[in-house]
Design a protein around this motif. Structure first.
Motif: not given
Length: 409
Positions: A36-37, A151-152, A208, A406-408
């Motif tokens: 993750d990340g 990401d997950p 980030r 990785g955040e959408r």
């Protein structure tokens, strides 16, 4: 590259990205739970058809031939279904189970009845209630390209395919050095001294952008002497791929960053950028002896807080994207709700908040280069090109602030 010739803002971003891309580290294999990340170093391909076999989407009956059907067995998820060889036969089937070879249709349990002799009647629905092999992906099909932030959801896709490990790029290690004898690290400002606001926030921006920043990698304030700067920078570069410094990017009496870089034999990637706020920023490449032979980088962020953040998203974000093999950060487009002035031959980055519709943006207040209140209420910057201005209703470029890796959006 002279500090008297600021680099165009778009060109500066491209130079920083290319510098990172050329210095990217080798790929490494890690387990899915640890991915993750991180960033895919190779395309993620389907290891088999997805689904790999015909799969029931319902609880009910797999049937063959005309009804009524006599029940000959049951197939559950995880089991191997025996063929349905005769008309008039059916098996009970569970969601996710393999559809038996020879089945003509599936009948939902709620659409069926049982006769006194145990036989089943019912009507299949018009749309098939099973998933065919390869419906989601075919074997060897590219599902996600190299450079995808993991990401997950990406981990879930890889697990579905049968991966246990994935090939990823190393996560860049970053450090932060705070310059300025006038800075306080605790308490309220006063008596000629101001509270350091960059030491606490820069690590968060770096994370980030995909970097790792340990608490021990944030140091300062460093004393305003050349000797102290050299010692601090050498020490920070020994354990980091990137060191961000705050303040000292000009040529004042206590600005020792440029002499420090000269002593280290650094090469400027970018030295000042034609952007307001934030133009006295820099990015330098430093050769540090080490087993991998890769260069290290130093990003000089201006001391004013908003200018420092602009330097981060102008130079550091593209650099870190390149180091991880990710695409360069892209501009979106929004409609500005008010006029935004230009800054002559410089690009103007105007703090703005995106409205709830996601299509328009409104500049915020309290946007002096030394202020952070406006930044805390903004989602990013409206970009006004050199020698232009933006008028209310114009569709303009927009540079979002970095999200968690990785955040959408």
């Amino acid at each position: 590259m002279s500090s008297d010739t600021p680099v165009d803002w778009e060109q500066a971003r491209a130079l920083a990205y290319e510098a990172g891309r050329r210095a990217a580290g080798p790929a490494e294999l890690i387990s899915l739970p640890d991915a993750d990340g991180r960033t895919l170093a190779e395309p993620l391909r389907a290891l088999t058809d997805l689904p790999a076999f015909p799969t029931s989407s319902i609880d009910g009956w797999a049937v063959r031939g005309p009804q009524p059907w006599r029940v000959t067995g049951r197939v559950l998820a995880g089991g191997v279904a025996a063929p349905l060889d005769e008309d008039g036969a059916c098996v009970e089937i569970a969601t996710g189970a393999m559809v038996p070879p020879g089945a003509d249709a599936l009948v939902r349990i709620e659409d069926s009845t049982r006769e006194a002799d145990g036989r089943v009647r019912g009507e299949p629905r018009s749309a098939p209630d099973w998933r065919l092999p390869g419906e989601e992906a075919h074997k060897d099909e590219e599902l996600l390209p190299a450079g995808t932030a993991i990401d997950p959801a990406v981990i879930g896709v890889a697990a579905t395919c049968g991966y246990e490990t994935v090939s990823v790029r190393p996560r860049p290690r970053a450090g932060v050095l705070i310059f300025g004898d006038e800075l306080l690290t605790a308490g309220t400002p006063g008596a000629g001294r101001v509270r350091d606001s960059l030491g606490p926030q820069v690590p968060g921006w770096l994370r980030r952008c995909g970097a790792t920043v340990d608490r021990s990698a944030v140091a300062g304030p460093v004393r305003d002497t050349l000797e102290a700067h050299l010692e601090a920078v050498r020490g920070a570069l020994s354990g980091a791929d990137l060191v961000c410094t705050t303040g000292g990017t000009m040529h004042g009496p206590v600005d020792h960053l440029h002499p420090t870089l000269a002593e280290l034999g650094a090469e400027y990637v970018v030295n000042t950028v034609a952007v307001r706020p934030g133009f006295p920023m820099l990015l330098a490449r430093v050769r540090v002896p080490g087993p991998d032979g890769r260069p290290r980088f130093l990003a000089g962020l201006p001391g004013n807080p908003q200018s420092a953040v602009i330097a981060l998203i102008t130079l550091v974000a593209p650099l870190l994207a390149g180091l991880q093999g990710r695409p360069a950060p892209a501009l979106t487009r929004v409609e500005t709700t008010t006029d935004v002035p230009g800054r002559g031959g410089f690009t103007h980055l105007a703090l703005a908040r995106v409205d709830h519709d996601g299509r328009s943006a409104t500049p915020v207040g309290h946007v002096g280069s030394a202020m952070l209140r406006g930044l805390s209420n903004a989602h990013g910057f409206i970009v006004v090109r050199p020698d232009t201005k933006a008028t209310a209703g114009d569709l303009v470029p927009f540079l979002p602030l970095p999200l968690i890796a990785g955040e959408r959006p």
